[in-house]
Scaffold this motif. Sequence first.
Motif, PDB file in Angstrom:
ATOM      1  N   TYR A 166      42.177  36.436  32.831  1.00 15.44           N
ATOM      2  CA  TYR A 166      40.995  36.022  33.583  1.00 15.44           C
ATOM      3  C   TYR A 166      39.835  36.999  33.422  1.00 15.44           C
ATOM      4  CZ  TYR A 166      44.402  33.261  36.347  1.00 15.44           C
ATOM      5  OH  TYR A 166      45.403  32.407  36.769  1.00 15.44           O
ATOM      6  N   ASN A 193      40.407  28.014  39.805  1.00 13.23           N
ATOM      7  CA  ASN A 193      41.419  28.765  39.054  1.00 13.23           C
ATOM      8  C   ASN A 193      42.505  29.351  39.946  1.00 13.23           C
ATOM      9  OD1 ASN A 193      40.121  28.395  36.526  1.00 13.23           O
ATOM     10  ND2 ASN A 193      38.645  30.004  37.068  1.00 13.23           N
ATOM     11  N   SER A 226      35.167  33.298  38.871  1.00 12.16           N
ATOM     12  CA  SER A 226      36.219  33.574  37.889  1.00 12.16           C
ATOM     13  C   SER A 226      36.200  32.538  36.782  1.00 12.16           C
ATOM     14  CB  SER A 226      37.596  33.576  38.563  1.00 12.16           C
ATOM     15  OG  SER A 226      38.026  32.258  38.842  1.00 12.16           O
ATOM     16  N   ARG A 227      36.752  32.920  35.637  1.00  9.92           N
ATOM     17  CA  ARG A 227      37.009  31.967  34.567  1.00  9.92           C
ATOM     18  C   ARG A 227      38.261  32.395  33.814  1.00  9.92           C
ATOM     19  NH1 ARG A 227      33.499  32.905  29.027  1.00  9.92           N
ATOM     20  NH2 ARG A 227      33.243  35.175  29.159  1.00  9.92           N
ATOM     21  N   VAL A 228      38.932  31.429  33.216  1.00  2.00           N
ATOM     22  CA  VAL A 228      40.105  31.701  32.403  1.00  2.00           C
ATOM     23  C   VAL A 228      39.643  32.034  30.993  1.00  2.00           C
ATOM     24  CG1 VAL A 228      42.194  30.722  31.388  1.00  2.00           C
ATOM     25  CG2 VAL A 228      41.625  30.250  33.774  1.00  2.00           C
TER      26      VAL A 228
END
Length: 386
Positions: free
Chosen positions: A378, A49, A59-61
């Motif tokens: 995020y 990301n 992390s993730r969107v």
Amino acid sequence: MERRNFLRAVVAGTSTTALSFTLWQGAASAAPAQPGAGPYGPLGTADANGIQLPSGFTSRVIARSGQRVGSTSYTWHPAPDGGACYADGTGWIYVSNSEVASTGGASAVKFDSSGSIVSAYRILSNTNRNCAGGKTPWNTWLSCEEVSRGYVYETDPWGAKSPVRHSAMGRFNHEAAAADPIHKVIYLTEDEPDGCLYRFVPSTWGNLSSGTLQVLKAGTSTSGSFTWANVPDPSGSSTATRNQVSGAKRFSGGEGCYYANNKAYFTTKGDNRLWQLNLDSSTYELAYDDSLVTNGTPPLTGVDNITGTTGGDLFVAEDGGSMDICVITREGVVAPFLRIIGQSSSEICGPAFSPDGRRLYFSSQRGTTGSSSGGITYEVSGPFRA
């Protein structure tokens, strides 16, 4: 960025003297925060990301402007800005403002106990440049308009109740809000190069429909004592609120605001400072100033939104700078916690922790495109210290 550079020019050449102080209750620091090794270690290489994180964090969107949120039918707003989290049974809700003209407003994303997205929806519509705001102890979101004679709107994170506009909280270039349950007031920042810091004293705590708007009065130094004075005309109809009280202290571009442990913290972007109000002694001082860094290069510039942990660490997002969120520890050390790569035309907004403190939410307002239509929200998960 042009506005920030202007604000810095306003204060260029001004000398400052920082007095010794205790940054947080029980902290060992005796000066504004200085660079050092953070509690989470160095940043690693950028993940998929484009985010550099310490070891153990991922992390993730969550959402992208103009696209549907997860598997829901809701389209995420442009220019995501200030935000906050709310407990919702075994899950939680993240609320986010939209800093665009005329249509602004705010949206919410609801998560279940595992962190999966279960719904997303609008909670405020057709308002103007909703920048930052603040969470109330009674679980509403104060969404602030960053325009001349802007309003504060109180919204329901669950979307069940209609928003309420609170004229009594003053009409000015609002930025952020922070609730103080001890003194039963709301602190308010003003995004002007000669702005002020305000507090709203509601007639009844928990009801913001009426009350008294006050402005902070103090000397011109970076530390000292302060008092509060009533603003005669909160509507600012003939004279701007910041110009109605003689002796009101000026701050260079008020941004984020956060309350914890009988202290109020707020940032000023024109001089890259974090200010601290000691509410028990009615004194103020600097908790961070990049021009007072004595140990290497300042890690935190472009100070903006701010939040904190229950353990006493502060997390400050950058507008520009290196696109970092920096941690200012309870021991008085400032260090990068994360960095977004390849988004130098954006700013980081809306940092907020999930109720259990294990997830940090934030947005890149303009993402990789440099446009309000390119915003990205995020989530970062990992071993945040209590």
